[in-house]
Design a protein around this motif. Structure first.
Motif, PDB file in Angstrom:
ATOM      1  N   VAL A 327      -1.094   7.117   6.429  1.00 15.06           N
ATOM      2  CA  VAL A 327      -0.969   5.992   7.150  1.00 15.06           C
ATOM      3  C   VAL A 327      -1.628   4.803   6.248  1.00 15.06           C
ATOM      4  O   VAL A 327      -2.133   4.571   5.753  1.00 15.06           O
ATOM      5  N   ILE A 328      -0.116   4.108   6.607  1.00 16.32           N
ATOM      6  CA  ILE A 328      -0.746   2.427   5.894  1.00 16.32           C
ATOM      7  C   ILE A 328       0.231   1.267   6.468  1.00 16.32           C
ATOM      8  O   ILE A 328       1.000   1.282   7.425  1.00 16.32           O
ATOM      9  N   ASP A 329      -0.788  -0.082   6.342  1.00 14.46           N
ATOM     10  CA  ASP A 329      -1.070  -0.623   7.613  1.00 14.46           C
ATOM     11  C   ASP A 329       0.219  -2.510   6.631  1.00 14.46           C
ATOM     12  O   ASP A 329       0.755  -2.967   7.320  1.00 14.46           O
ATOM     13  N   ARG A 330      -0.785  -2.469   5.866  1.00 14.51           N
ATOM     14  CA  ARG A 330      -0.578  -3.952   4.632  1.00 14.51           C
ATOM     15  C   ARG A 330       0.722  -3.520   4.134  1.00 14.51           C
ATOM     16  O   ARG A 330       1.130  -2.485   3.428  1.00 14.51           O
ATOM     17  N   ASP A 331       1.756  -4.716   4.674  1.00 16.99           N
ATOM     18  CA  ASP A 331       2.740  -4.320   3.259  1.00 16.99           C
ATOM     19  C   ASP A 331       3.918  -4.826   2.352  1.00 16.99           C
ATOM     20  O   ASP A 331       3.749  -3.276   2.090  1.00 16.99           O
ATOM     21  N   GLU A 332       2.164  -4.471   1.525  1.00 19.23           N
ATOM     22  CA  GLU A 332       2.194  -5.157   0.119  1.00 19.23           C
ATOM     23  C   GLU A 332       2.087  -3.842  -0.472  1.00 19.23           C
ATOM     24  O   GLU A 332       2.311  -3.232  -1.482  1.00 19.23           O
ATOM     25  N   ILE A 333       1.109  -3.143   0.148  1.00 18.80           N
ATOM     26  CA  ILE A 333       1.192  -1.362   0.032  1.00 18.80           C
ATOM     27  C   ILE A 333       1.391  -0.479   0.180  1.00 18.80           C
ATOM     28  O   ILE A 333       2.145   0.559  -0.396  1.00 18.80           O
ATOM     29  N   ILE A 334       2.491  -0.693   1.616  1.00 21.72           N
ATOM     30  CA  ILE A 334       3.892  -0.230   2.028  1.00 21.72           C
ATOM     31  C   ILE A 334       4.541   0.252   0.583  1.00 21.72           C
ATOM     32  O   ILE A 334       5.579   1.208  -0.090  1.00 21.72           O
ATOM     33  N   THR A 344       6.232  10.258   2.801  1.00 21.95           N
ATOM     34  CA  THR A 344       6.501   9.923   3.892  1.00 21.95           C
ATOM     35  C   THR A 344       5.322   8.948   4.144  1.00 21.95           C
ATOM     36  O   THR A 344       3.871   9.111   4.116  1.00 21.95           O
ATOM     37  N   ILE A 345       5.453   7.984   4.828  1.00 22.76           N
ATOM     38  CA  ILE A 345       4.343   6.326   5.095  1.00 22.76           C
ATOM     39  C   ILE A 345       4.671   6.032   6.692  1.00 22.76           C
ATOM     40  O   ILE A 345       6.226   5.879   7.200  1.00 22.76           O
ATOM     41  N   ILE A 346       3.885   5.917   7.524  1.00 19.28           N
ATOM     42  CA  ILE A 346       3.495   5.815   8.620  1.00 19.28           C
ATOM     43  C   ILE A 346       2.890   4.853   8.701  1.00 19.28           C
ATOM     44  O   ILE A 346       1.562   4.727   8.604  1.00 19.28           O
ATOM     45  N   SER A 347       3.049   3.170   9.381  1.00 16.77           N
ATOM     46  CA  SER A 347       2.687   2.341  10.454  1.00 16.77           C
ATOM     47  C   SER A 347       2.069   1.730  11.612  1.00 16.77           C
ATOM     48  O   SER A 347       3.601   1.348  12.100  1.00 16.77           O
ATOM     49  N   PRO A 348       1.471   2.021  12.017  1.00 19.63           N
ATOM     50  CA  PRO A 348       1.016   1.438  13.369  1.00 19.63           C
ATOM     51  C   PRO A 348       2.161   0.578  14.189  1.00 19.63           C
ATOM     52  O   PRO A 348       1.865   0.577  14.671  1.00 19.63           O
TER      53      PRO A 348
END
Length: 452
Positions: A327-334, A344-348
C-alpha cells in the motif's frame, strides 16, 4: 459543476487532480497557506485560506452557489461540522471523510441525515475492501466491479506459461463456451483498446471483462489455476489492517499482524481475538522468517511508510510468497515500485478520488451529462463509463457489427434486466440497457459521439 474541497492533504490533492480533469470549477480550502500555494502551482483552482467549518470562509468560497462540498481533513468531527454548515448555507450535496469505525454504522445514518451529509467516505475501509477483493482472486492485480450485478474487470499480467500468448482474441472467445472480453491491454507503457485480431504477448497487462460466475473458468482458460488464499501476514497495525483482518477472519482465513509498537499490538490483540498479533519489527528478515513468511499465502505491507512497504514487499516476493501487496501513496514511490517489479500496488488516495469522480458523474447525470458512472482504469490511462440507452438513441436494435465504433473505443458489456451480456457482433442495444464503454485517451460524454 462547482466543487469545494476542504482539506488539501494527500487525499484532497488527489481528488482535486481527478475532478479538474473532469472540467469542474474547483475551490480549495485549507488552513495552511503553504499547502494552498503548492495546490495553486499545480492546478487551476481558486484558493481560500481558512477554517472550512467557518461560515465566512465558506461564503468566501462561494458555498451558497456550490453543487458539491467535500471535506477530507484529518478530523471526522470537523468534516461532519463542515458539511453541516455548508448545507445550511446552500450547498446541494456534501461528502464527509469519516474514518472512525464508530461513525460507520447503520445507527449513524440518522445522525448523518440530520447533519445534511449525503455521502460518507472511509479511505481505510475502501482500501481494505479492495485488498480483500484482490486476495479473493490472487492472480489479479486489481478487481473492479460494475453496476453491482456481478460484472467485473480483472486486471492481470500475461505470464510465460500462459495458453493465450500469440492467439488472436477472436479465437479465444470462439474456443471457450463462456463469455469474456479483453477490453484493455497495456504493453510497454502504452494502452490499447484491442480488436479481435489483437494477439497477446508475455508481459502484457490486460483487463478482462467477465461475469463473476465465470471468472474461475476464464482464468483457467488463460492457464491460471487459482488457489485460495488461506493465510495472510500483515505488516503494520493500522485502520486498514483492522478492516482487512475483519473481512479475512469472517471468510475463515488465518491472519497474522506484526507491528513494532507494543501498545498497538495490545490494542489489536483485544480488537481481533481470532488473529495472531506479534510485537516486532516487520522490516527484520529474521523475524519474518521466524513468524512464517516462507509458508504464508499472502503478504500485505501496511506500515504507513511507503519506503518500508516497498522494501518488505520486495523481500516477500524474493521468498516466493504467492501474493504480495504494497500500500503506497506517494506518486514517485509508486513509479519506483513498478520498475522494481512489485506484484500489486494499492493507493488509498486514488481509490477515494475514483469514488468521488463517480459520485460527481452521477450528480451531473441527473442534470445534463449522459454518463451514469465513470471508472478510472490502468492508473488513468483508460476509462470505463456506463451509459443508459434512452428512447431517443438512434442505434437501438442495430447489430453491433453494423455500427461504426471509434478505434479507441470498445463496448465491453450490455446490462439488461440484471443480466450482463458480454457482446458479440449480433447483439443489439435496447431502450433501458446500461452500456459499459471502454476508451483510451479522452473521456466520452455521449455514446453517440463514438458510434456511427
Amino acid at each position: 459543476m462547482k466543487v469545494i474541497i476542504s482539506g488539501c492533504g494527500k487525499i484532497g490533492t488527489a481528488i482535486i487532480e481527478s475532478l479538474q480533469k473532469e472540467n469542474h470549477q474547483i475551490v480549495a480550502i485549507d488552513t495552511n497557506p503553504e499547502v494552498l500555494e503548492s495546490i495553486s502551482n499545480r492546478f487551476d483552482v481558486l484558493e481560500v485560506c481558512g477554517n472550512g467549518a467557518c461560515y465566512d470562509v465558506l461564503m468566501e468560497a462561494g458555498a451558497d452557489t456550490a453543487d458539491l462540498f467535500i471535506s477530507v481533513t484529518s478530523s471526522d468531527e470537523f468534516n461532519m461540522l463542515s458539511c453541516f454548515v455548508a448545507k445550511k448555507i446552500g450547498v446541494k450535496n456534501t461528502v464527509a471523510r469519516i474514518r472512525n469505525s464508530e461513525y460507520n454504522t447503520k445507527s449513524f445514518n440518522e445522525v448523518k441525515q440530520d447533519l445534511g451529509i449525503n455521502v460518507t467516505i472511509n479511505p481505510e475501509l475502501l482500501t481494505a475492501k479492495s485488498l480483500f477483493n484482490i486476495l479473493s482472486l490472487p492472480s489479479a492485480t486489481n478487481v473492479e466491479t460494475f453496476s453491482s450485478n456481478g460484472t467485473e474487470m480483472i486486471e492481470l499480467t500475461i505470464e510465460e506459461n500462459s495458453k493465450v500468448v500469440g492467439v488472436p482474441l477472436f479465437e479465444l472467445r470462439k474456443k471457450h463456451g463462456f463469455n469474456f472480453l479483453v477490453g484493455v491491454v497495456e504493453r510497454e507503457g502504452a494502452v490499447y483498446i484491442p480488436k479481435g485480431s489483437f494477439t497477446l504477448s508475455v508481459g502484457d497487462k490486460i483487463g478482462i471483462f467477465v461475469q463473476k460466475t465465470d471468472e474461475q473458468s476464464v482464468l483457467k482458460s488463460f492457464g491460471i489455476e487459482e488457489k485460495r488464499i488461506k493465510s495472510v501476514m500483515i505488516i503494520g497495525a493500522s485502520r486498514i489492517s483492522y478492516y482487512l483482518s475483519k473481512l479475512l477472519l469472517d471468510s475463515k482465513r488465518s491472519v497474522k499482524i506484526i507491528d513494532i509498537n507494543e501498545e498497538k499490538c495490545l490494542e489489536y490483540a483485544d480488537k481481533l481475538p481470532n488473529a495472531t498479533v506479534v510485537n516486532g519489527d516487520g522490516m527484520a528478515q529474521e523475524l519474518l522468517i521466524e513468524e512464517g513468511v516462507l509458508d504464508t499465502d499472502a503478504f500485505i505491507a501496511l506500515t504507513g511508510k511507503d519506503e518500508q512497504n516497498v522494501l518488505s514487499s520486495i523481500y516477500s516476493q524474493s521468498k516466493d510468497v504467492k501474493k504480495t501487496i504494497a500500500v503506497i501513496d506517494r506518486d514517485e514511490i509508486i513509479g519506483v515500485s513498478k520498475s522494481l517489479g512489485l506484484d500489486t500496488i494499492i493507493s488509498p488516495k486514488f481509490l477515494v478520488a475514483d469514488v468521488l469522480v463517480r459520485y460527481a458523474r452521477a450528480l451531473e447525470s441527473s442534470k445534463e451529462s449522459k454518463i451514469e458512472t465513470l471508472y478510472s482504469l490502468f492508473e488513468g490511462k483508460a476509462e470505463a463509463s456506463e451509459f443508459k440507452i434512452l428512447s431517443d438513441f438512434k442505434h437501438v436494435d442495430v447489430p453491433l457489427k453494423n455500427l461504426k465504433i471509434n478505434d479507441q473505443t470498445l463496448i465491453a458489456g450490455i446490462i439488461r434486466d440484471r443480466e450482463t451480456i458480454i457482446p458479440y457482433g449480433d447483439d443489439v442495444f435496447k431502450v433501458g440497457d446500461k452500456v459499459i464503454l471502454i476508451t483510451a485517451g479522452s473521456t466520452v460524454y455521449d455514446l453517440s459521439d463514438v458510434i456511427g
